[in-house]
Design a protein around this motif. Sequence first.
Motif, PDB file in Angstrom:
ATOM      1  N   ASP A  81       0.936  -1.226   0.171  1.00 22.32           N
ATOM      2  CA  ASP A  81      -0.064   0.095  -0.080  1.00 22.32           C
ATOM      3  C   ASP A  81       0.878   1.061   0.161  1.00 22.32           C
ATOM      4  O   ASP A  81       2.038   1.170   0.295  1.00 22.32           O
ATOM      5  N   ASN A  82       0.441   2.307  -0.192  1.00 24.45           N
ATOM      6  CA  ASN A  82       0.883   3.836  -0.243  1.00 24.45           C
ATOM      7  C   ASN A  82       0.440   4.459   0.809  1.00 24.45           C
ATOM      8  O   ASN A  82       0.362   5.733   0.625  1.00 24.45           O
ATOM      9  N   GLY A  83       0.170   3.572   1.888  1.00 21.77           N
ATOM     10  CA  GLY A  83      -0.329   4.785   3.248  1.00 21.77           C
ATOM     11  C   GLY A  83       0.790   5.362   3.988  1.00 21.77           C
ATOM     12  O   GLY A  83       1.857   5.469   3.470  1.00 21.77           O
ATOM     13  N   SER A  84       0.315   5.495   5.003  1.00 19.92           N
ATOM     14  CA  SER A  84       1.110   6.548   6.143  1.00 19.92           C
ATOM     15  C   SER A  84       2.464   5.853   6.639  1.00 19.92           C
ATOM     16  O   SER A  84       3.552   6.462   6.793  1.00 19.92           O
ATOM     17  N   GLY A  85       2.523   4.460   6.449  1.00 22.65           N
ATOM     18  CA  GLY A  85       3.757   3.728   7.026  1.00 22.65           C
ATOM     19  C   GLY A  85       3.713   3.636   8.470  1.00 22.65           C
ATOM     20  O   GLY A  85       2.720   3.936   9.051  1.00 22.65           O
ATOM     21  N   ILE A  86       4.661   2.619   8.833  1.00 19.90           N
ATOM     22  CA  ILE A  86       5.064   2.468  10.447  1.00 19.90           C
ATOM     23  C   ILE A  86       6.466   3.067  10.715  1.00 19.90           C
ATOM     24  O   ILE A  86       7.262   2.857   9.909  1.00 19.90           O
ATOM     25  N   SER A  87       6.491   3.737  11.687  1.00 20.75           N
ATOM     26  CA  SER A  87       7.505   4.176  12.172  1.00 20.75           C
ATOM     27  C   SER A  87       8.589   3.149  12.703  1.00 20.75           C
ATOM     28  O   SER A  87       7.996   2.123  13.336  1.00 20.75           O
ATOM     29  N   LYS A  88       9.818   3.464  12.671  1.00 20.25           N
ATOM     30  CA  LYS A  88      10.740   2.495  12.793  1.00 20.25           C
ATOM     31  C   LYS A  88      10.640   2.270  14.573  1.00 20.25           C
ATOM     32  O   LYS A  88      11.079   0.935  14.856  1.00 20.25           O
ATOM     33  N   ASP A  89      10.551   3.223  15.305  1.00 24.09           N
ATOM     34  CA  ASP A  89      10.316   2.839  16.611  1.00 24.09           C
ATOM     35  C   ASP A  89       9.449   1.991  16.999  1.00 24.09           C
ATOM     36  O   ASP A  89       9.474   1.544  18.077  1.00 24.09           O
ATOM     37  N   ALA A 123      -0.152  -9.838  15.243  1.00 25.43           N
ATOM     38  CA  ALA A 123       0.344 -10.944  16.118  1.00 25.43           C
ATOM     39  C   ALA A 123       0.100 -12.452  15.746  1.00 25.43           C
ATOM     40  O   ALA A 123       0.694 -13.388  15.853  1.00 25.43           O
ATOM     41  N   SER A 124      -1.391 -12.548  15.362  1.00 27.21           N
ATOM     42  CA  SER A 124      -2.033 -13.961  15.015  1.00 27.21           C
ATOM     43  C   SER A 124      -1.166 -14.475  13.858  1.00 27.21           C
ATOM     44  O   SER A 124      -0.659 -15.583  14.057  1.00 27.21           O
ATOM     45  N   ILE A 125      -0.987 -13.593  12.722  1.00 30.92           N
ATOM     46  CA  ILE A 125      -0.086 -14.246  11.545  1.00 30.92           C
ATOM     47  C   ILE A 125       1.109 -14.496  11.988  1.00 30.92           C
ATOM     48  O   ILE A 125       1.729 -15.464  11.496  1.00 30.92           O
ATOM     49  N   SER A 126       1.866 -13.888  12.704  1.00 35.12           N
ATOM     50  CA  SER A 126       3.312 -14.232  12.997  1.00 35.12           C
ATOM     51  C   SER A 126       3.405 -15.560  13.714  1.00 35.12           C
ATOM     52  O   SER A 126       4.560 -15.997  13.844  1.00 35.12           O
ATOM     53  N   HIS A 127       2.360 -15.945  14.468  1.00 34.32           N
ATOM     54  CA  HIS A 127       2.504 -17.066  15.070  1.00 34.32           C
ATOM     55  C   HIS A 127       2.378 -18.478  14.193  1.00 34.32           C
ATOM     56  O   HIS A 127       2.486 -19.407  14.675  1.00 34.32           O
ATOM     57  N   ILE A 128       1.653 -18.230  13.245  1.00 31.99           N
ATOM     58  CA  ILE A 128       1.427 -19.246  12.095  1.00 31.99           C
ATOM     59  C   ILE A 128       1.890 -19.277  10.887  1.00 31.99           C
ATOM     60  O   ILE A 128       1.597 -19.788   9.833  1.00 31.99           O
ATOM     61  N   ALA A 129       3.019 -18.172  10.432  1.00 30.21           N
ATOM     62  CA  ALA A 129       3.528 -17.922   9.255  1.00 30.21           C
ATOM     63  C   ALA A 129       4.743 -17.342   9.531  1.00 30.21           C
ATOM     64  O   ALA A 129       5.160 -16.731  10.693  1.00 30.21           O
ATOM     65  N   HIS A 130       5.534 -17.130   8.105  1.00 32.36           N
ATOM     66  CA  HIS A 130       6.646 -16.398   8.260  1.00 32.36           C
ATOM     67  C   HIS A 130       6.455 -14.944   7.621  1.00 32.36           C
ATOM     68  O   HIS A 130       5.864 -15.016   6.500  1.00 32.36           O
ATOM     69  N   LEU A 131       6.627 -13.869   8.366  1.00 30.97           N
ATOM     70  CA  LEU A 131       6.062 -12.693   8.236  1.00 30.97           C
ATOM     71  C   LEU A 131       7.039 -11.527   8.181  1.00 30.97           C
ATOM     72  O   LEU A 131       7.904 -11.617   8.933  1.00 30.97           O
ATOM     73  N   ALA A 132       7.201 -10.736   7.033  1.00 27.77           N
ATOM     74  CA  ALA A 132       8.153  -9.712   6.723  1.00 27.77           C
ATOM     75  C   ALA A 132       7.173  -8.560   6.427  1.00 27.77           C
ATOM     76  O   ALA A 132       6.408  -8.222   5.818  1.00 27.77           O
ATOM     77  N   VAL A 133       8.066  -7.379   6.997  1.00 32.49           N
ATOM     78  CA  VAL A 133       7.305  -6.090   6.943  1.00 32.49           C
ATOM     79  C   VAL A 133       8.319  -5.073   6.372  1.00 32.49           C
ATOM     80  O   VAL A 133       9.354  -5.039   7.090  1.00 32.49           O
ATOM     81  N   THR A 134       7.898  -4.518   5.347  1.00 29.02           N
ATOM     82  CA  THR A 134       8.856  -3.445   4.615  1.00 29.02           C
ATOM     83  C   THR A 134       7.831  -2.248   4.734  1.00 29.02           C
ATOM     84  O   THR A 134       6.856  -2.152   3.985  1.00 29.02           O
ATOM     85  N   THR A 135       8.411  -1.115   5.477  1.00 27.49           N
ATOM     86  CA  THR A 135       7.714   0.266   5.630  1.00 27.49           C
ATOM     87  C   THR A 135       8.418   1.671   5.586  1.00 27.49           C
ATOM     88  O   THR A 135       9.768   1.394   5.854  1.00 27.49           O
ATOM     89  N   LYS A 136       7.875   2.696   5.020  1.00 23.89           N
ATOM     90  CA  LYS A 136       8.698   4.051   5.134  1.00 23.89           C
ATOM     91  C   LYS A 136       7.593   4.887   5.509  1.00 23.89           C
ATOM     92  O   LYS A 136       6.414   4.913   4.700  1.00 23.89           O
TER      93      LYS A 136
END
Length: 714
Positions: A81-89, A123-136
């Motif tokens: 998506d092209n949303g607001s993104g997630i802060s690194k902190d 949180a639920s997805i990370s317990h039953i799958a391999h999850l990767a997040v790329t954000t800016k």
Amino acid sequence: MDVHMSSSPPRGTKRKADELEPPRRIRALHQDVVNKIAAGEIIVAPVHALKELIENAVDAGSTSLEIVVKDGGLKLLQITDNGSGISKDDLPILCERFTTSKLKAFEDLQAIGTYGFRGEALASISHIAHLAVTTKTADSSCAWKAHYAGGKLTPAKAGQNADPKACAGRQGTQITVEDLFYNVPTRRRAFRSSSEEYAKIADLVGKYAVHCQGVAFSCKKHGDSGAGIAVPATASIRDRIRLTHNNAVANDLIDFQLTNEQYGFKADALVSNANHSAKRTTFLLFINHRSVDSSAIKKAVEQTYAAFLPKGGKPFVYLSLEIDPARVDVNVHPTKREVNFLNEEEIIELVCDDIRQRLGKVDTSRTFMTQSLLSGAKTPTISKLNTVPEGPSASSPALQRSATMQSSTRKPYENSLVRTDAKTRKITAMLPQAQRAASPSRELASDGVEYEYTDKEATICRLTTIKELRASVRECMHNELTDTFANHTFVGIADATRRIAAIQGGVRLFLVDYGLVSAEYFYQLGLTDFGNYGAIRFNPPMSLHDLVGIGVAQAKALEPDNVAIEWDNVVPAVVNQLISRKDMLSEYFALEISADGDLLTIPLLLKGYMPSLAKLPNFLLRLGPHVDWTDEKGCFQSFLRELASFYTPEALPAPLIEGGEDEEIAERRRHLHRAVENVLFPAFKARLVATKGLLKGVIEVANLKGLYRIFERC
């Protein structure tokens, strides 16, 4: 042969306390087990994971969503998506349970205006799958990529640091879910095919692509060059339906808006007109912009369309309800698939009434196929119906059949033909002349009463007891019988003495006890229109004392030897009972009694139908002993049952074949025949909820397919 039996009893066998093992200690589950249980409740299938990710993306202000799916989402789910993104902190706690930016206090649940709020999806997805997040984010100089497992940051490869890594990227967020349910093999094996799971994903993306105006959607299978779903951000809702469904649906849509301040809701909808008829209902429901399911709303809408579509025809409905958040409880289902809201019944009724009115008024271009009856005719001709009449005629069987009749070279089997022609003779036309009313089918149904209209606004019933009685009717609903009445064709009265009529439903013929059905219909009508009845006014007023006295005389004549009843005390007891409750009777039931004991009005339930006033004395008499005046719910239920019995058509004696019948009885018989055919059965078609109790009053006497099988063996 030696037989060895286990000393321990089998499972399910009741054992005495002294035979039990020492009680096991109660221990807290390991946190990993807790998290996996929660994940299994929230992420049931790949489509549920994607739903959470789409809602998070829209919440972030995105205007473009790109979705890639592999093996039905089990191998890969990627959303960009092209949303607001997630802060690194925020990345270190991104996948921990109950971490959210949308909820601070429990009281905030009463005003939820976003899709997500519990912080459980990632949180639920990370317990039953391999999850990767790329954000800016907009103020970040680069993008950051992080991997997660079990709700925590994890290194991309063994031996590396788990901290987020800087990388190139555009503003927004890309979430990649790989190997879903890799550690829950039982759940993974339950999915039969990747194509079936992709179809569910495409259906979900199509729903949000229709609803989310200003947001572009793209969904494709991994490796495909073109997108399966592609909707531009500038497309209108009608164009979005055209792109996600088809042109035929988009061309047959009626749009409407409905606002009601009393219940705090606004409805925006695009619904199909009577030209569109599909084999299954397409129902896109959004409540406060959240895609949800509601069997109650869907069933009510389908019942509304049943009067306008041919048998088996289903509509297309896109409905968006915006309800005051304080009236909605969104936290009732793990996947947020369902919500509860106040005044559900009233809101459904208002929406369905608006749909019904628009279907009757707006649709002015229905196409019909007509076939010339001349012997030399070869080619069917097309005719246009410029206007669709309102009222029962708009839902007549002839119009329902013609609305979707298409030319076809395939000839149907004879045993599947539904023969319902308005020009065919009724059963009553085959009876001896003396037994028939004078051309009843050609006379307009009329009760000979002048109607006066007032400006009184309808009141909304808020009584819990009435809502409970309405709910009990819905719980007893028999779906197949309700559908039969909603799509039946009236054949004729078979036996007026026993109140038996014949109706056709599809290729089946039924005999119906219309007395039993009428009693249930008028009871339901009393519940539906509670507090909003019309009134039949007597001019001059009638003496309540005299009417009850007539009822006592009739009852006494039927039971002359009953000494247990003190007949002399019955009349004053019943009259005093009714006069003491005249205010309640007037407010709720339109039954007005003067202070002097005169009957001014009785309730009018159905326009065009006058109950037999010969039953009025007995009706008033039974209001004394047969109504439970001590309990509110019992009072309403018993009173409405007595009122329904009063409105039920009377059973007249068998007609005299060789003349000599009293003219008054003959006129009552003609009036009854007109009312049953032209008023009651069309009313059953429009509003009756057939309950299971009506099964004893409906008998199937012929089935065309069954008859064909019988004759084939002869």
